[in-house]
Design a protein around this motif. Structure first.
Motif, PDB file in Angstrom:
ATOM      1  N   ASP A 224       0.749  -1.172   0.085  1.00 11.00           N
ATOM      2  CA  ASP A 224      -0.013  -0.072   0.012  1.00 11.00           C
ATOM      3  C   ASP A 224       0.784   1.355   0.097  1.00 11.00           C
ATOM      4  O   ASP A 224       1.820   1.353   0.847  1.00 11.00           O
ATOM      5  N   SER A 306      -2.349  -4.847   0.569  1.00 11.21           N
ATOM      6  CA  SER A 306      -3.565  -5.278  -0.056  1.00 11.21           C
ATOM      7  C   SER A 306      -3.231  -6.550  -0.780  1.00 11.21           C
ATOM      8  O   SER A 306      -2.557  -6.772  -1.569  1.00 11.21           O
ATOM      9  N   LYS A 334      -8.304  -2.871  -2.690  1.00  9.09           N
ATOM     10  CA  LYS A 334      -7.611  -1.297  -2.740  1.00  9.09           C
ATOM     11  C   LYS A 334      -8.802  -0.325  -2.422  1.00  9.09           C
ATOM     12  O   LYS A 334      -8.674   0.656  -1.819  1.00  9.09           O
ATOM     13  N   ARG A 338      -7.864  -0.601   1.316  1.00 11.97           N
ATOM     14  CA  ARG A 338      -6.524  -1.042   1.674  1.00 11.97           C
ATOM     15  C   ARG A 338      -6.263  -1.990   2.808  1.00 11.97           C
ATOM     16  O   ARG A 338      -7.313  -2.021   3.750  1.00 11.97           O
TER      17      ARG A 338
END
Length: 351
Positions: A224, A306, A334, A338
């Motif tokens: 992320d 994620s 996402k 996330r």
């Protein structure tokens, strides 16, 4: 300088042992061959120098040359010339002359192919002519029993030495081939399977699952906000984080679970033989471990993953469709905020 430390010097090293063995054994073969002629003392001195000193001089000439490969090629041609000289001095005594000339030709064609063999034959012819001109020995004298016995060591030992060296070269080439094959399938930064090798593996696993009706789970993992880490702390730090995560992945998976760097900050994991629930459990432990991790140089920077999961199913028509389902699940993870796992076809969130 590259050639001195590269293939040129390696070539000279490879030719050093057979030359030393061949000239050492050839010394006794020629010694018995010219003994009946009672040559001058300096002939014996030249024979001893050629038999026991020349191999070391030849190696040093190549080692100290700026172009060792070419220097060693000149050494090989001189080997042929010197062998021709001794054959000429012996008056082309059939057995020792044929053995010496053929043994020289054998390792020259092994070292440089037909081109080197042609040069060797020419050098041998010149050497024979010089030996005959200088000593004018009787041509084609009969081979005595002592001369036959003196030829046996080189006839037996030298081909075995050449064979052993060729075997060692073959083993090294096989090792290099395996290394190159492994490197071609490995991501240079992380040491994981690279994108191309992963696509091949995915296709094989898809075909196996369809054929054997085996359970398998595919997962796509994304770090992320990785771009922000690169922008804020630089690409070197980003690369270090990628390497760190790459080391994390295998420790939280089975040895039978292949892991690959799919590209950028995205990774692929395959978990054969497990159910979706088991895969989620394994991946959740990985997600939690990464969430708790702090890089020593960035203790304030948290990391999260994620993860999109796609189990194999009979509805899938291709490996690309399977990968697409995992990609869509990753997109859902996402979009949902996330730092979570989403399973394809089930848009609930697991945190």
């Amino acid at each position: 300088m590259i050639e001195r430390t590269g293939k040129g010097l390696s070539f000279a090293k490879r030719m050093y042992p057979p030359r030393a063995i061949g000239t050492g054994l050839g010394f006794f073969c020629v010694l018995i061959g010219i003994w009946p002629l009672q040559p001058a003392w300096w002939t014996w001195a030249l024979l001893a120098l050629h038999g026991f000193v020349w191999p070391h001089v030849a190696y040093q000439l190549a080692r100290l040359s700026k172009q060792p490969f070419r220097a060693e090629q000149r050494n090989l041609v001189f080997d042929g010339f010197a062998g021709g000289c001794w054959a000429g001095v012996m008056g082309l005594n059939p057995l020792p002359s044929v053995i010496i000339l053929s043994m020289i030709a054998m390792d020259k064609i092994a070292a440089g192919g037909w081109h080197m063999l042609g040069k060797t034959f020419l050098a041998q012819a010149l050497g024979i002519g010089l030996g005959l001109w200088l000593y004018a020995p009787p041509l084609f004298p009969p081979t005595s029993q002592a001369q036959m016995l003196a030829c046996l060591p080189i006839l037996l030992i030298y081909p075995m030495a050449i064979g052993l060296i060729c075997y060692q070269v073959t083993v090294q080439l096989a090792q290099h081939k395996r290394t190159l094959s492994r490197l071609s399938q490995t991501d240079s930064l992380t040491g994981l399977i690279n994108h191309g090798a992963w696509k091949d593996l995915l296709l094989r696993e898809f075909q196996r699952c369809r054929r054997d009706n085996q359970a398998n789970v595919l997962a796509l993992i994304d770090i992320d906000h990785f771009k922000q880490i690169n922008d804020r702390h630089g690409h070197l730090m980003g690369d270090d984080i990628l390497r760190t995560l790459s080391a994390f992945l295998p420790t939280h998976l089975r040895k039978s679970d292949p892991v690959a760097r799919y590209g950028g900050d995205e990774f692929c994991v395959m978990l054969p033989g497990v159910s979706v629930a088991q895969a989620e459990e394994v991946l959740e432990r990985l997600r939690e471990a990464v969430e708790c991790y702090r890089h020593p140089e960035l203790p304030e920077q948290g990391l999260s993953l994620s993860i999109g999961v796609a189990p194999f199913g009979g509805h899938l028509q291709s490996a690309e469709a399977w990968l697409h389902e995992a990609d869509m699940a990753l997109y859902q993870a996402k979009s949902a905020g996330r730092n979570r796992i989403v399973v394809a076809g089930r848009y609930g969130v697991m945190v």
